[in-house]
Design a protein around this motif. Structure first.
Motif, PDB file in Angstrom:
ATOM      1  N   LEU A  36      55.578 -41.633   1.636  1.00  0.00           N
ATOM      2  CA  LEU A  36      55.167 -42.604   0.621  1.00  0.00           C
ATOM      3  C   LEU A  36      56.340 -43.021  -0.261  1.00  0.00           C
ATOM      4  CD1 LEU A  36      51.712 -41.118  -0.464  1.00  0.00           C
ATOM      5  CD2 LEU A  36      52.128 -43.203   0.851  1.00  0.00           C
ATOM      6  N   ALA A  37      57.194 -42.091  -0.577  1.00  0.00           N
ATOM      7  CA  ALA A  37      58.347 -42.403  -1.421  1.00  0.00           C
ATOM      8  C   ALA A  37      59.310 -43.354  -0.692  1.00  0.00           C
ATOM      9  CB  ALA A  37      59.072 -41.111  -1.817  1.00  0.00           C
ATOM     10  N   GLU A  38      59.534 -43.086   0.591  1.00  0.00           N
ATOM     11  CA  GLU A  38      60.421 -43.961   1.376  1.00  0.00           C
ATOM     12  C   GLU A  38      59.829 -45.360   1.512  1.00  0.00           C
ATOM     13  OE1 GLU A  38      62.482 -40.559   4.263  1.00  0.00           O
ATOM     14  OE2 GLU A  38      60.793 -41.791   4.982  1.00  0.00           O
ATOM     15  N   GLU A  39      58.515 -45.425   1.675  1.00  0.00           N
ATOM     16  CA  GLU A  39      57.858 -46.728   1.773  1.00  0.00           C
ATOM     17  C   GLU A  39      58.014 -47.513   0.479  1.00  0.00           C
ATOM     18  OE1 GLU A  39      53.492 -48.724   2.699  1.00  0.00           O
ATOM     19  OE2 GLU A  39      53.668 -46.590   2.244  1.00  0.00           O
ATOM     20  N   GLU A  40      57.819 -46.856  -0.647  1.00  0.00           N
ATOM     21  CA  GLU A  40      57.966 -47.528  -1.929  1.00  0.00           C
ATOM     22  C   GLU A  40      59.402 -48.008  -2.141  1.00  0.00           C
ATOM     23  OE1 GLU A  40      55.749 -48.433  -4.104  1.00  0.00           O
ATOM     24  OE2 GLU A  40      54.118 -47.609  -2.890  1.00  0.00           O
ATOM     25  N   GLU A  41      60.355 -47.188  -1.715  1.00  0.00           N
ATOM     26  CA  GLU A  41      61.758 -47.580  -1.854  1.00  0.00           C
ATOM     27  C   GLU A  41      62.075 -48.807  -1.006  1.00  0.00           C
ATOM     28  OE1 GLU A  41      66.237 -45.633  -1.274  1.00  0.00           O
ATOM     29  OE2 GLU A  41      64.426 -44.447  -0.861  1.00  0.00           O
ATOM     30  N   ARG A 100      59.910 -51.074   0.044  1.00  0.00           N
ATOM     31  CA  ARG A 100      59.225 -52.244  -0.522  1.00  0.00           C
ATOM     32  C   ARG A 100      59.975 -52.791  -1.732  1.00  0.00           C
ATOM     33  NH1 ARG A 100      54.378 -53.353   1.592  1.00  0.00           N
ATOM     34  NH2 ARG A 100      53.332 -51.755   2.854  1.00  0.00           N
ATOM     35  N   SER A 101      60.524 -51.887  -2.534  1.00  0.00           N
ATOM     36  CA  SER A 101      61.299 -52.319  -3.695  1.00  0.00           C
ATOM     37  C   SER A 101      62.564 -53.062  -3.262  1.00  0.00           C
ATOM     38  CB  SER A 101      61.660 -51.114  -4.551  1.00  0.00           C
ATOM     39  OG  SER A 101      62.485 -51.497  -5.632  1.00  0.00           O
ATOM     40  N   GLU A 102      63.218 -52.528  -2.242  1.00  0.00           N
ATOM     41  CA  GLU A 102      64.420 -53.201  -1.729  1.00  0.00           C
ATOM     42  C   GLU A 102      64.081 -54.551  -1.122  1.00  0.00           C
ATOM     43  OE1 GLU A 102      68.140 -52.272   1.357  1.00  0.00           O
ATOM     44  OE2 GLU A 102      66.551 -50.780   1.020  1.00  0.00           O
TER      45      GLU A 102
END
Length: 206
Positions: free
Chosen positions: A43-48, A50-52
Protein backbone atom coordinates in the motif's frame (compact mmCIF):
# COMPACT_ATOMS: atom_id res chain seq x y z
CA UNK A 1 -34.24 7.11 -8.18
CA UNK A 2 -34.06 7.00 -4.43
CA UNK A 3 -37.78 6.30 -4.04
CA UNK A 4 -37.63 3.62 -6.71
CA UNK A 5 -34.76 1.85 -4.96
CA UNK A 6 -36.70 2.04 -1.69
CA UNK A 7 -39.74 0.48 -3.37
CA UNK A 8 -37.58 -2.29 -4.76
CA UNK A 9 -36.02 -2.90 -1.37
CA UNK A 10 -39.45 -2.94 0.30
CA UNK A 11 -40.83 -5.40 -2.24
CA UNK A 12 -37.78 -7.66 -2.06
CA UNK A 13 -38.04 -10.74 0.16
CA UNK A 14 -34.39 -10.27 1.25
CA UNK A 15 -34.78 -6.62 2.17
CA UNK A 16 -33.48 -7.09 5.67
CA UNK A 17 -30.42 -9.07 4.62
CA UNK A 18 -29.48 -6.54 1.89
CA UNK A 19 -29.59 -3.50 4.11
CA UNK A 20 -27.65 -5.27 6.86
CA UNK A 21 -24.97 -6.33 4.36
CA UNK A 22 -24.58 -2.78 2.99
CA UNK A 23 -24.35 -1.24 6.44
CA UNK A 24 -21.74 -3.76 7.51
CA UNK A 25 -19.36 -3.00 4.51
CA UNK A 26 -16.89 -0.18 5.40
CA UNK A 27 -16.03 2.58 2.92
CA UNK A 28 -12.32 1.74 2.80
CA UNK A 29 -12.98 -1.85 1.85
CA UNK A 30 -15.22 -0.73 -1.03
CA UNK A 31 -12.52 1.57 -2.39
CA UNK A 32 -9.90 -1.15 -2.13
CA UNK A 33 -12.21 -3.59 -3.89
CA UNK A 34 -12.61 -1.20 -6.83
CA UNK A 35 -8.89 -0.50 -7.19
CA UNK A 36 -7.00 -3.57 -6.07
CA UNK A 37 -3.34 -3.19 -5.29
CA UNK A 38 -1.13 -4.65 -8.07
CA UNK A 39 0.72 -7.80 -7.18
CA UNK A 40 4.15 -7.25 -5.69
CA UNK A 41 3.29 -3.75 -4.37
CA UNK A 42 2.46 -2.72 -0.86
CA UNK A 43 0.00 0.00 0.00
CA UNK A 44 2.83 2.40 0.77
CA UNK A 45 4.51 1.74 -2.59
CA UNK A 46 1.20 2.25 -4.37
CA UNK A 47 0.64 5.58 -2.66
CA UNK A 48 4.17 6.67 -3.53
CA UNK A 49 3.66 5.75 -7.20
CA UNK A 50 0.32 7.54 -7.33
CA UNK A 51 1.91 10.64 -5.82
CA UNK A 52 4.71 10.54 -8.37
CA UNK A 53 2.19 10.05 -11.20
CA UNK A 54 0.27 13.13 -10.06
CA UNK A 55 3.50 15.18 -10.03
CA UNK A 56 4.46 14.00 -13.54
CA UNK A 57 0.99 14.85 -14.90
CA UNK A 58 1.25 18.28 -13.29
CA UNK A 59 4.67 18.82 -14.87
CA UNK A 60 3.29 17.75 -18.27
CA UNK A 61 0.50 20.32 -17.96
CA UNK A 62 3.03 23.01 -17.04
CA UNK A 63 5.28 22.10 -19.97
CA UNK A 64 2.32 22.27 -22.35
CA UNK A 65 1.52 25.78 -21.15
CA UNK A 66 5.17 26.80 -21.54
CA UNK A 67 5.28 25.27 -25.04
CA UNK A 68 2.13 27.12 -26.08
CA UNK A 69 3.63 30.39 -24.83
CA UNK A 70 6.89 29.69 -26.69
CA UNK A 71 4.98 28.93 -29.90
CA UNK A 72 3.08 32.21 -29.65
CA UNK A 73 6.33 34.08 -29.08
CA UNK A 74 7.92 32.30 -32.05
CA UNK A 75 4.97 33.25 -34.24
CA UNK A 76 5.30 36.91 -33.24
CA UNK A 77 9.03 36.90 -34.04
CA UNK A 78 8.41 35.34 -37.46
CA UNK A 79 5.70 37.90 -38.18
CA UNK A 80 8.05 40.77 -37.30
CA UNK A 81 10.77 39.27 -39.52
CA UNK A 82 8.35 38.89 -42.42
CA UNK A 83 8.64 35.11 -42.53
CA UNK A 84 5.64 33.40 -44.09
CA UNK A 85 4.25 29.98 -43.16
CA UNK A 86 5.68 28.71 -46.46
CA UNK A 87 9.19 29.60 -45.30
CA UNK A 88 8.60 27.72 -42.09
CA UNK A 89 7.33 24.73 -44.04
CA UNK A 90 10.44 24.74 -46.24
CA UNK A 91 12.66 24.92 -43.18
CA UNK A 92 10.81 22.07 -41.51
CA UNK A 93 11.03 19.94 -44.64
CA UNK A 94 14.74 20.64 -44.97
CA UNK A 95 15.32 19.72 -41.34
CA UNK A 96 13.20 16.58 -41.70
CA UNK A 97 15.14 15.51 -44.79
CA UNK A 98 18.43 16.12 -42.97
CA UNK A 99 17.18 14.04 -40.05
CA UNK A 100 16.24 11.27 -42.46
CA UNK A 101 19.66 11.34 -44.12
CA UNK A 102 21.51 11.01 -40.83
CA UNK A 103 19.14 8.35 -39.48
CA UNK A 104 20.39 4.81 -39.05
CA UNK A 105 17.68 3.40 -41.33
CA UNK A 106 18.68 5.69 -44.20
CA UNK A 107 22.39 4.97 -43.74
CA UNK A 108 21.79 1.22 -43.65
CA UNK A 109 19.54 1.41 -46.72
CA UNK A 110 22.18 3.40 -48.64
CA UNK A 111 24.84 0.87 -47.72
CA UNK A 112 22.58 -1.99 -48.76
CA UNK A 113 21.83 -0.34 -52.11
CA UNK A 114 25.55 0.20 -52.66
CA UNK A 115 26.19 -3.48 -51.99
CA UNK A 116 23.44 -4.49 -54.42
CA UNK A 117 24.86 -2.16 -57.06
CA UNK A 118 28.32 -3.70 -56.67
CA UNK A 119 26.88 -7.20 -56.92
CA UNK A 120 24.88 -6.33 -60.04
CA UNK A 121 27.74 -4.59 -61.84
CA UNK A 122 30.12 -7.43 -61.01
CA UNK A 123 27.73 -10.17 -62.11
CA UNK A 124 28.31 -12.14 -65.32
CA UNK A 125 24.84 -11.28 -66.62
CA UNK A 126 25.52 -7.54 -66.33
CA UNK A 127 28.90 -7.88 -68.04
CA UNK A 128 27.42 -9.91 -70.91
CA UNK A 129 24.61 -7.40 -71.34
CA UNK A 130 27.09 -4.51 -71.39
CA UNK A 131 29.25 -6.29 -73.98
CA UNK A 132 26.20 -7.02 -76.14
CA UNK A 133 25.10 -3.39 -76.04
CA UNK A 134 28.62 -2.24 -76.86
CA UNK A 135 28.82 -4.57 -79.86
CA UNK A 136 25.39 -3.43 -81.03
CA UNK A 137 26.51 0.21 -80.83
CA UNK A 138 29.66 -0.52 -82.81
CA UNK A 139 27.66 -2.36 -85.48
CA UNK A 140 25.22 0.53 -85.72
CA UNK A 141 28.05 3.05 -86.11
CA UNK A 142 29.68 0.91 -88.79
CA UNK A 143 26.38 0.57 -90.64
CA UNK A 144 25.82 4.34 -90.59
CA UNK A 145 29.36 4.91 -91.79
CA UNK A 146 28.82 2.48 -94.66
CA UNK A 147 25.58 4.21 -95.61
CA UNK A 148 27.38 7.58 -95.70
CA UNK A 149 30.14 6.14 -97.89
CA UNK A 150 27.60 4.65 -100.28
CA UNK A 151 25.73 7.94 -100.59
CA UNK A 152 28.95 9.87 -101.22
CA UNK A 153 30.01 7.37 -103.86
CA UNK A 154 26.61 7.52 -105.56
CA UNK A 155 26.75 11.32 -105.66
CA UNK A 156 30.25 11.18 -107.17
CA UNK A 157 29.09 8.70 -109.81
CA UNK A 158 26.11 10.89 -110.61
CA UNK A 159 28.33 13.99 -111.04
CA UNK A 160 30.61 12.05 -113.38
CA UNK A 161 27.74 10.69 -115.43
CA UNK A 162 27.04 11.95 -118.95
CA UNK A 163 23.55 13.08 -118.03
CA UNK A 164 24.76 15.29 -115.21
CA UNK A 165 27.57 16.76 -117.36
CA UNK A 166 25.12 17.51 -120.17
CA UNK A 167 22.81 19.21 -117.69
CA UNK A 168 25.76 21.19 -116.28
CA UNK A 169 26.79 22.30 -119.77
CA UNK A 170 23.28 23.48 -120.52
CA UNK A 171 23.16 25.45 -117.29
CA UNK A 172 26.50 27.05 -118.18
CA UNK A 173 25.29 27.93 -121.68
CA UNK A 174 22.11 29.51 -120.35
CA UNK A 175 24.13 31.48 -117.83
CA UNK A 176 26.52 32.74 -120.52
CA UNK A 177 23.63 33.84 -122.72
CA UNK A 178 21.99 35.68 -119.86
CA UNK A 179 25.22 37.48 -118.99
CA UNK A 180 25.81 38.43 -122.65
CA UNK A 181 22.30 39.73 -123.16
CA UNK A 182 22.55 41.80 -120.04
CA UNK A 183 25.83 43.39 -121.22
CA UNK A 184 24.31 44.22 -124.64
CA UNK A 185 21.31 45.85 -123.03
CA UNK A 186 23.61 47.94 -120.85
CA UNK A 187 25.61 49.17 -123.90
CA UNK A 188 22.42 50.10 -125.70
CA UNK A 189 21.28 52.19 -122.83
CA UNK A 190 24.61 54.04 -122.57
CA UNK A 191 24.95 54.99 -126.29
CA UNK A 192 22.16 57.66 -126.44
CA UNK A 193 23.49 59.34 -123.38
CA UNK A 194 26.98 59.34 -124.84
CA UNK A 195 25.77 61.03 -127.99
CA UNK A 196 24.04 63.66 -125.98
CA UNK A 197 27.21 64.53 -124.17
CA UNK A 198 28.98 65.58 -127.45
CA UNK A 199 27.71 69.00 -128.69
CA UNK A 200 26.68 69.23 -132.44
CA UNK A 201 29.20 70.82 -134.81
CA UNK A 202 28.16 74.07 -136.37
CA UNK A 203 28.91 73.87 -140.09
CA UNK A 204 27.31 77.20 -140.93
CA UNK A 205 29.65 79.61 -142.84
CA UNK A 206 30.75 82.72 -141.18
Amino acid sequence: MESASQDINLNSPNKGLLSEAMTDVPVDSVASARTPVPEGLTLAEEEELRSELAKVEEEIGTLRQVLAAKERHCGELKRKLGLTPLDGLKQNLSKSWHDVQVSNAYVKTSEKLGEWNDKVTQSDFYKKTQETLSQAGQKTSAALSNVGSVISRKLGDMRNSATFKSFEDRVGTIKSRMVGSRENSTDGLQSPSGAGDNPPHDNAPF
